[in-house]
Scaffold this active site. Structure first.
Site, PDB file in Angstrom:
ATOM      1  N   HIS A 124       0.865  -1.180   0.000  1.00 14.04           N
ATOM      2  CA  HIS A 124       0.000   0.000   0.000  1.00 14.04           C
ATOM      3  C   HIS A 124       0.901   1.229   0.000  1.00 14.04           C
ATOM      4  O   HIS A 124       2.019   1.207   0.511  1.00 14.04           O
ATOM      5  CB  HIS A 124      -0.868  -0.039   1.258  1.00 14.04           C
ATOM      6  N   ASP A 201       3.263  -4.058   7.880  1.00 16.84           N
ATOM      7  CA  ASP A 201       1.979  -3.365   7.776  1.00 16.84           C
ATOM      8  C   ASP A 201       0.910  -4.446   7.886  1.00 16.84           C
ATOM      9  O   ASP A 201       0.603  -5.141   6.923  1.00 16.84           O
ATOM     10  CB  ASP A 201       1.884  -2.626   6.440  1.00 16.84           C
ATOM     11  N   GLN A 204      -4.273  -5.135   6.902  1.00 16.81           N
ATOM     12  CA  GLN A 204      -5.239  -5.964   6.195  1.00 16.81           C
ATOM     13  C   GLN A 204      -5.341  -7.386   6.753  1.00 16.81           C
ATOM     14  O   GLN A 204      -6.183  -8.158   6.296  1.00 16.81           O
ATOM     15  CB  GLN A 204      -4.879  -6.028   4.707  1.00 16.81           C
ATOM     16  N   LYS A 227     -10.189  -0.424  10.193  1.00 16.04           N
ATOM     17  CA  LYS A 227     -10.204  -1.675   9.435  1.00 16.04           C
ATOM     18  C   LYS A 227     -10.699  -2.839  10.291  1.00 16.04           C
ATOM     19  O   LYS A 227     -11.017  -3.898   9.764  1.00 16.04           O
ATOM     20  CB  LYS A 227      -8.799  -2.021   8.935  1.00 16.04           C
ATOM     21  N   CYS A 370      -4.723   2.358  -3.733  1.00 21.83           N
ATOM     22  CA  CYS A 370      -3.494   2.855  -3.100  1.00 21.83           C
ATOM     23  C   CYS A 370      -2.349   1.852  -3.265  1.00 21.83           C
ATOM     24  O   CYS A 370      -1.532   1.664  -2.351  1.00 21.83           O
ATOM     25  CB  CYS A 370      -3.720   3.183  -1.625  1.00 21.83           C
TER      26      CYS A 370
END
Length: 414
Positions: A124, A201, A204, A227, A370
């Site tokens: 991302h 990261d 997700q 999220k 993104c």
């Protein structure tokens, strides 16, 4: 696995899911962008402002003490959720984007000209642009790890690019486009042999599956509240305490200092060092309520059910004439795939597809999500993306497929 009856009960806790699009019930399949909020999250944040609104850490009165207790209780809750080593390894931020910017700026002084930062083409923009900037400022080199034919990270490419100059390795825990879920413990263990700082990261992945920073062997992990069914404008940075303690502040101001005189200041220890100013206590309280909510359902149950929905959708989309999938290959184990279905329709722009689906009450994402370099690597400018949550039903998958199949006809093309 969650039954459809259990899912229908869960849906009752999400008031927004009763929304109509024209005369059609909303089918919300944009969960990778943001998840909807259960009633208890909305009420928890509202209740904070109704009963305990004050600045934490700064007062001796009742409301200030209540705000401090709520805020710090949530820090303990997040530390337990992520399996952190220490409570004060949890830093609250505005979101994963700010967390990654914080890391880029505070780790930058460690970089010398010629040093290397290794990220993947899956990233991302939040885990890409800060490293672009820092590499340029420090004279370092930003290198990319690419994909194999199954759209998984290429291990041989990784081994070829790791070297003594690799100082930072920052990888997604799950792609928001292809659904690729790398075996990060394997990647980070190898990076540690070269002394690299390892960052993930995890934005997700955390809403969908159990997550343990100790098992990963990471040094830092970031995520966003919105999220995982919590409020927007709130995020988390987890970092090993010894590294946080060695890093300079990112923001300067009140509540991040031990003492100040006219020409110098002594900064607080983590996590306070990185939480300057008035913090978003309401958002943090809402995040705590969201973690309670998903923990009660069980992340193992969530992961299993969402993989089931994703498999149903992938199999059906693959049968639609003119549709091309960009998901991590079907030969991969299902547990290594995120709850996303990325696709394009031959001869129809993704924004047009999404617009027609919206007219049928189905909300999907269209664009580069993104992740523009990834789309270029895949040979497309943009895609559509359906993404699933545990509050989606098998019937909603059927409605999505029915609407998607009808797109060319509804546009007058076939």
């Amino acid at each position: 696995m969650l039954s459809q009856a259990e899912v229908r009960e869960i849906r009752k806790e999400f008031p927004i899911l009763t929304t109509k699009v024209g005369d059609k019930p909303l089918v919300y399949l944009d969960n990778a962008a943001t998840t909807q909020k259960p009633r208890q999250v909305i009420e928890a944040e509202a209740n904070y402002y109704l009963t305990a609104n004050a600045n934490p850490h700064r007062g001796a009165h009742k409301l200030a003490n209540m705000a401090t207790e709520l805020y710090e209780n949530c820090r303990r809750q997040v530390a337990k959720f992520l399996h952190a080593y220490r409570v004060n390894e949890i830093v609250f931020t505005k979101g994963a984007t700010e967390s990654l910017n914080l890391l880029a700026y505070t780790l930058a002084p460690r970089l010398e000209p010629g040093d290397e930062i290794l990220i993947s083409i899956l990233e991302h923009h939040a885990n890409l642009i800060p490293w672009q900037y820092i590499a340029r400022e420090r004279g370092a080199k930003l290198r990319y790890l690419y994909l194999d034919e199954k759209l998984e990270l290429d291990w041989s490419d990784y081994l070829a690019k790791l070297n003594e100059q690799t100082k930072i390795v920052s990888l997604t825990a799950c792609s928001n486009v292809t659904g690729t879920r790398p075996d990060l413990s394997k990647y980070f263990a190898k990076a540690k042999e070269f002394g690299a700082v390892c960052i993930t990261d995890s934005t997700q992945l955390i809403p969908h599956a159990p997550f343990d920073v100790r098992e990963l062997g990471a040094d830092f992990a970031v995520c966003s509240s919105h999220k995982i069914y919590g409020p927007m404008g709130t995020g988390v940075l987890w970092g090993r305490y010894e590294l946080l303690e060695s890093m300079p502040p990112y923001h300067y101001g009140g509540d991040m200092i031990e003492s100040v005189d006219e020409q110098s200041a002594c900064f607080a220890r983590p996590a306070s060092r990185f939480e300057a100013g008035t913090v978003n206590v309401g958002g943090v309280v809402g995040l705590g309520a969201a973690l309670d909510f998903v923990s009660e359902i069980g992340l193992e149950n969530i992961d299993e059910y969402e993989r089931h929905l994703t498999e149903l959708a992938l199999e059906a989309v693959a049968q639609i004439k003119g549709c091309q999938l960009f998901s991590v290959a079907g030969t991969s184990p299902a547990y290594l795939r995120g709850a996303v279905v990325p696709f394009s329709y031959e001869g129809i722009h993704p924004h047009d597809v999404a617009t027609v689906l919206n007219e049928q009450g189905v909300a999907v994402r269209a664009g580069h999500h993104c992740a523009e370099p990834l789309h270029r690597h895949l040979g497309v400018n943009s895609t559509c993306r359906a993404s699933f949550s545990f509050y989606n039903t098998e019937e909603e998958v059927e409605r999505f497929i029915e609407a998607l199949t009808a797109v060319p006809k509804l546009m007058g093309l076939r």
